[in-house]
Enzyme design. Sequence first.
Site, PDB file in Angstrom:
ATOM      1  N   THR A 123      72.096  16.016   2.698  1.00 15.04           N
ATOM      2  CA  THR A 123      72.529  16.523   1.403  1.00 15.04           C
ATOM      3  C   THR A 123      71.957  17.913   1.175  1.00 15.04           C
ATOM      4  O   THR A 123      70.816  18.197   1.566  1.00 15.04           O
ATOM      5  CB  THR A 123      72.138  15.561   0.257  1.00 15.04           C
ATOM      6  N   GLU A 124      72.781  18.786   0.562  1.00 16.23           N
ATOM      7  CA  GLU A 124      72.432  20.207   0.476  1.00 16.23           C
ATOM      8  C   GLU A 124      71.146  20.486  -0.286  1.00 16.23           C
ATOM      9  O   GLU A 124      70.526  21.532  -0.086  1.00 16.23           O
ATOM     10  CB  GLU A 124      73.556  21.001  -0.185  1.00 16.23           C
ATOM     11  N   ASN A 125      70.745  19.578  -1.187  1.00 15.44           N
ATOM     12  CA  ASN A 125      69.538  19.848  -1.954  1.00 15.44           C
ATOM     13  C   ASN A 125      68.263  19.547  -1.169  1.00 15.44           C
ATOM     14  O   ASN A 125      67.165  19.744  -1.682  1.00 15.44           O
ATOM     15  CB  ASN A 125      69.541  19.084  -3.281  1.00 15.44           C
ATOM     16  N   GLY A 126      68.407  19.109   0.102  1.00 14.30           N
ATOM     17  CA  GLY A 126      67.242  19.052   0.972  1.00 14.30           C
ATOM     18  C   GLY A 126      66.708  17.690   1.332  1.00 14.30           C
ATOM     19  O   GLY A 126      65.496  17.466   1.310  1.00 14.30           O
TER      20      GLY A 126
END
Length: 229
Positions: free
Chosen positions: A52-55
């Site tokens: 997921t892009e938020n890490g």
Amino acid sequence: MIDLTDIKLSNAQIAWRAAQDIEDGAYVNLGIGFPEMVARFQPPGKQAIFHTENGVLDFGKAPAPGDEDWDLINAGKKAITLKPGTSFFHHADSFAMVRGGHLDVAILGAYEVAQNGDLANWSTGKGGIPGVGGAMDLVQSAKRIAVLTDHVTKSGAPKLVAACTLPLTGVGCVTRIYSSLAVVDVVDGHFVLREKVTGLSFDDLQALTGAKLHTEGEVRDLICPKELA
């Protein structure tokens, strides 16, 4: 207009079908909303590693209602759980993974997909996602781009089209479309029909599609479990 009420697949069925094609051990990013459902339907003996892009990498399924830890969320602000080996990192590092070509599959929703693989999945209109966001990075960097979508809009207009009319997310990026009526590949600038739901003729499906559907060999029946949550 063709009545699709008892023919078309539900969102869960579309997500289930897409999940069957994910290779064991693949690194996969799921788009916000409807595509997140794919994580529920991992085939027996296969396990994707979700990003997921938020890490966060290799997180687990959604927690039971009431058990959420809201410090643990995905890019869609949905609660997640941890697995042994789950890792956390800065979102800049997350996008370095994306842009570095380290994702095997990205699965997104769509407003329109063109026969050459162009994708439009964001809008500046009221109620739309407010900007193109990380999707533009995902569609140009992941090794395979799959789209999950209804085959037509709520008004019955085709979402698989000859050319997109909405702002593009990416150019020539989509490889496969899992719709509520069919599985369609993008090959050499045109749509190739691989599977279609039973109870709908090829001619009726073509009438609901905004570009010519080609075939290469047998078109299989698109069959999914009937009851999926």
